[in-house]
Design a protein around this motif. Structure first.
Motif, PDB file in Angstrom:
ATOM      1  N   PHE A  13      12.323  15.691  -7.417  1.00 12.54           N
ATOM      2  CA  PHE A  13      12.688  17.068  -7.759  1.00 12.54           C
ATOM      3  C   PHE A  13      13.889  17.088  -8.694  1.00 12.54           C
ATOM      4  O   PHE A  13      13.910  17.839  -9.679  1.00 12.54           O
ATOM      5  CB  PHE A  13      12.996  17.844  -6.477  1.00 12.54           C
ATOM      6  N   ILE A  14      14.897  16.274  -8.401  1.00 10.50           N
ATOM      7  CA  ILE A  14      16.090  16.220  -9.245  1.00 10.50           C
ATOM      8  C   ILE A  14      15.744  15.734 -10.642  1.00 10.50           C
ATOM      9  O   ILE A  14      16.211  16.293 -11.656  1.00 10.50           O
ATOM     10  CB  ILE A  14      17.163  15.313  -8.595  1.00 10.50           C
ATOM     11  N   LEU A  15      14.927  14.693 -10.726  1.00  9.91           N
ATOM     12  CA  LEU A  15      14.542  14.168 -12.043  1.00  9.91           C
ATOM     13  C   LEU A  15      13.766  15.198 -12.850  1.00  9.91           C
ATOM     14  O   LEU A  15      13.956  15.335 -14.065  1.00  9.91           O
ATOM     15  CB  LEU A  15      13.715  12.894 -11.872  1.00  9.91           C
ATOM     16  N   LEU A  16      12.878  15.930 -12.169  1.00  6.68           N
ATOM     17  CA  LEU A  16      12.039  16.912 -12.859  1.00  6.68           C
ATOM     18  C   LEU A  16      12.830  18.128 -13.309  1.00  6.68           C
ATOM     19  O   LEU A  16      12.688  18.611 -14.436  1.00  6.68           O
ATOM     20  CB  LEU A  16      10.897  17.340 -11.935  1.00  6.68           C
ATOM     21  N   VAL A  17      13.706  18.631 -12.432  1.00  5.80           N
ATOM     22  CA  VAL A  17      14.378  19.910 -12.694  1.00  5.80           C
ATOM     23  C   VAL A  17      15.722  19.732 -13.391  1.00  5.80           C
ATOM     24  O   VAL A  17      16.090  20.538 -14.250  1.00  5.80           O
ATOM     25  CB  VAL A  17      14.558  20.688 -11.369  1.00  5.80           C
ATOM     26  N   LEU A  18      16.464  18.676 -13.043  1.00  2.00           N
ATOM     27  CA  LEU A  18      17.824  18.528 -13.558  1.00  2.00           C
ATOM     28  C   LEU A  18      17.968  17.492 -14.667  1.00  2.00           C
ATOM     29  O   LEU A  18      18.786  17.669 -15.571  1.00  2.00           O
ATOM     30  CB  LEU A  18      18.777  18.154 -12.414  1.00  2.00           C
ATOM     31  N   VAL A  19      17.210  16.410 -14.589  1.00  2.00           N
ATOM     32  CA  VAL A  19      17.388  15.327 -15.554  1.00  2.00           C
ATOM     33  C   VAL A  19      16.461  15.479 -16.762  1.00  2.00           C
ATOM     34  O   VAL A  19      16.879  15.277 -17.910  1.00  2.00           O
ATOM     35  CB  VAL A  19      17.166  13.958 -14.876  1.00  2.00           C
ATOM     36  N   ALA A  23      17.358  15.605 -20.997  1.00  2.00           N
ATOM     37  CA  ALA A  23      16.837  14.449 -21.729  1.00  2.00           C
ATOM     38  C   ALA A  23      15.927  14.893 -22.867  1.00  2.00           C
ATOM     39  O   ALA A  23      15.979  14.330 -23.977  1.00  2.00           O
ATOM     40  CB  ALA A  23      16.087  13.524 -20.770  1.00  2.00           C
ATOM     41  N   MET A  24      15.115  15.902 -22.634  1.00  2.00           N
ATOM     42  CA  MET A  24      14.224  16.417 -23.682  1.00  2.00           C
ATOM     43  C   MET A  24      15.022  17.085 -24.796  1.00  2.00           C
ATOM     44  O   MET A  24      14.700  16.941 -25.978  1.00  2.00           O
ATOM     45  CB  MET A  24      13.220  17.393 -23.071  1.00  2.00           C
ATOM     46  N   VAL A  25      16.076  17.832 -24.424  1.00  2.45           N
ATOM     47  CA  VAL A  25      16.939  18.464 -25.441  1.00  2.45           C
ATOM     48  C   VAL A  25      17.568  17.398 -26.323  1.00  2.45           C
ATOM     49  O   VAL A  25      17.580  17.506 -27.564  1.00  2.45           O
ATOM     50  CB  VAL A  25      18.022  19.324 -24.764  1.00  2.45           C
ATOM     51  N   LEU A  26      18.103  16.351 -25.708  1.00  2.95           N
ATOM     52  CA  LEU A  26      18.731  15.268 -26.466  1.00  2.95           C
ATOM     53  C   LEU A  26      17.719  14.555 -27.347  1.00  2.95           C
ATOM     54  O   LEU A  26      18.016  14.203 -28.498  1.00  2.95           O
ATOM     55  CB  LEU A  26      19.382  14.274 -25.502  1.00  2.95           C
ATOM     56  N   SER A  27      16.512  14.365 -26.835  1.00  3.62           N
ATOM     57  CA  SER A  27      15.468  13.701 -27.621  1.00  3.62           C
ATOM     58  C   SER A  27      15.108  14.516 -28.862  1.00  3.62           C
ATOM     59  O   SER A  27      14.961  13.968 -29.956  1.00  3.62           O
ATOM     60  CB  SER A  27      14.234  13.497 -26.744  1.00  3.62           C
ATOM     61  N   ALA A 239      22.535  22.743 -28.714  1.00  3.00           N
ATOM     62  CA  ALA A 239      22.269  22.828 -27.278  1.00  3.00           C
ATOM     63  C   ALA A 239      22.743  21.566 -26.563  1.00  3.00           C
ATOM     64  O   ALA A 239      23.297  21.637 -25.455  1.00  3.00           O
ATOM     65  CB  ALA A 239      20.783  23.048 -27.027  1.00  3.00           C
ATOM     66  N   ALA A 240      22.533  20.407 -27.183  1.00  3.56           N
ATOM     67  CA  ALA A 240      22.994  19.157 -26.582  1.00  3.56           C
ATOM     68  C   ALA A 240      24.515  19.127 -26.483  1.00  3.56           C
ATOM     69  O   ALA A 240      25.076  18.703 -25.463  1.00  3.56           O
ATOM     70  CB  ALA A 240      22.487  17.971 -27.401  1.00  3.56           C
ATOM     71  N   LEU A 241      25.194  19.581 -27.540  1.00  4.55           N
ATOM     72  CA  LEU A 241      26.658  19.626 -27.510  1.00  4.55           C
ATOM     73  C   LEU A 241      27.149  20.564 -26.416  1.00  4.55           C
ATOM     74  O   LEU A 241      28.073  20.225 -25.660  1.00  4.55           O
ATOM     75  CB  LEU A 241      27.184  20.079 -28.872  1.00  4.55           C
ATOM     76  N   LEU A 242      26.533  21.730 -26.316  1.00  8.85           N
ATOM     77  CA  LEU A 242      26.920  22.687 -25.275  1.00  8.85           C
ATOM     78  C   LEU A 242      26.668  22.108 -23.890  1.00  8.85           C
ATOM     79  O   LEU A 242      27.488  22.261 -22.972  1.00  8.85           O
ATOM     80  CB  LEU A 242      26.137  23.990 -25.459  1.00  8.85           C
ATOM     81  N   GLY A 243      25.531  21.424 -23.733  1.00  7.32           N
ATOM     82  CA  GLY A 243      25.219  20.813 -22.448  1.00  7.32           C
ATOM     83  C   GLY A 243      26.220  19.733 -22.068  1.00  7.32           C
ATOM     84  O   GLY A 243      26.633  19.637 -20.912  1.00  7.32           O
ATOM     85  N   VAL A 244      26.623  18.918 -23.044  1.00  5.05           N
ATOM     86  CA  VAL A 244      27.610  17.866 -22.780  1.00  5.05           C
ATOM     87  C   VAL A 244      28.943  18.481 -22.362  1.00  5.05           C
ATOM     88  O   VAL A 244      29.604  17.995 -21.428  1.00  5.05           O
ATOM     89  CB  VAL A 244      27.785  16.972 -24.023  1.00  5.05           C
ATOM     90  N   MET A 245      29.344  19.547 -23.040  1.00  5.81           N
ATOM     91  CA  MET A 245      30.611  20.208 -22.701  1.00  5.81           C
ATOM     92  C   MET A 245      30.566  20.782 -21.285  1.00  5.81           C
ATOM     93  O   MET A 245      31.511  20.606 -20.496  1.00  5.81           O
ATOM     94  CB  MET A 245      30.901  21.320 -23.718  1.00  5.81           C
TER      95      MET A 245
END
Length: 267
Positions: A13-19, A23-27, A239-245
């Motif tokens: 569940f964690i991998l599907l919903v949180l990880v 990962a897709m945004v970064l890709s 979006a990746a930058l915002l997510g990292v912050m």
């Protein structure tokens, strides 16, 4: 057996919903290469969105931290008429849609709002300007410091504070030297949660900002604008930058616990 089933189900569940989503945004952000992604951040409107987001976050976190500390201390130390109503009101931003709060600020300070025409005559702009964005962000992030501090302050009790008062300390000395040192972990947690929420706020800010590129576009609004303009690499990079912050702020919340565990192991 059941323990392992729950362990596997939890991790799936964690991998599907949180990880998977980050990962897709970064890709998507890196699909044309790292340098192509970084180049999109040099766009003037993008830089303006980044700096506006940081400014709004700093102001919102500072105001809500001061208010949160004082409100939590009041609620923890005193019992008074209307206390329960105040607690309910503090929960309000968590229970209503941020879009509703944005509409309320427009009702108050928009051109056709209650106070908008009067403020316009004085050349004061709230709606569709930075002050409106700050007000919207303040509203949605108001509960975090209060609700994080309150249970810890109640558990801490008032014995040390009363002893400090008997020793001649004034209110600010008691607050700074007695109360806050005992709740610094909870305070840090509340501040970082407020920071993460401020960085990513979209709904209320979207309503009250006016979406003016280079002026009232925060990072979430700029991401939407880029994506709607079919600039997918730029949108996912922002979006990746915002997510990292935001994730950095959340991870810092756990830093004191990690440091304490390392010290325990070394000891």
């Amino acid at each position: 057996m059941m323990r392992y089933v729950l362990w596997v189900a939890t991790w799936l569940f964690i991998l599907l919903v949180l990880v998977a989503p980050p990962a897709m945004v970064l890709s998507e952000a890196l699909k044309d290469g790292l340098w192509a992604s970084l180049a999109t951040l040099s766009d003037p409107d993008g830089l303006s969105a980044i700096w506006l987001t940081l400014r709004v976050t700093v102001v919102s976190v500072a105001i809500n931290t001061v208010f949160g500390v004082l409100a939590a201390w009041l609620l923890a130390c005193f019992r008074f008429r209307g206390r329960q109503a105040l607690l309910v009101l503090l929960e309000l931003p968590l229970s209503i849609s941020p879009v509703v709060s944005g509409l309320v600020w427009l009702l108050l300070f928009g051109a056709q709002g209650w106070f908008g025409p009067m403020l316009e005559r004085w050349n004061i702009h709230i709606a569709f300007a930075v002050p409106g964005i700050i007000l919207a962000t303040l509203f949605v992030t108001l509960p975090y410091v209060v609700r994080t501090l309150l249970p810890v302050m109640e558990l801490q009790g008032r014995d040390a504070e009363e002893a400090a008062v008997l020793a001649g300390a004034n209110f600010w000395q008691v607050l700074w030297h007695v109360t806050l040192p005992g709740v610094r972990g909870a305070l840090l947690s509340g501040v970082l949660l407020t920071t993460a929420r401020s960085l990513g706020e979209f709904g209320a800010v979207s309503v009250v900002s006016g979406h003016i590129p280079g002026e009232t576009e925060t990072m979430p609004l700029h991401i939407e604008n880029l994506y709607n303009g079919y600039q997918s690499v730029a949108a996912f990079t922002m979006a990746a930058l915002l997510g990292v912050m935001a994730m950095g702020a959340v991870l810092l919340r756990s830093a004191p616990e990690w440091i304490a565990r390392l010290r325990e192991r070394k000891a």
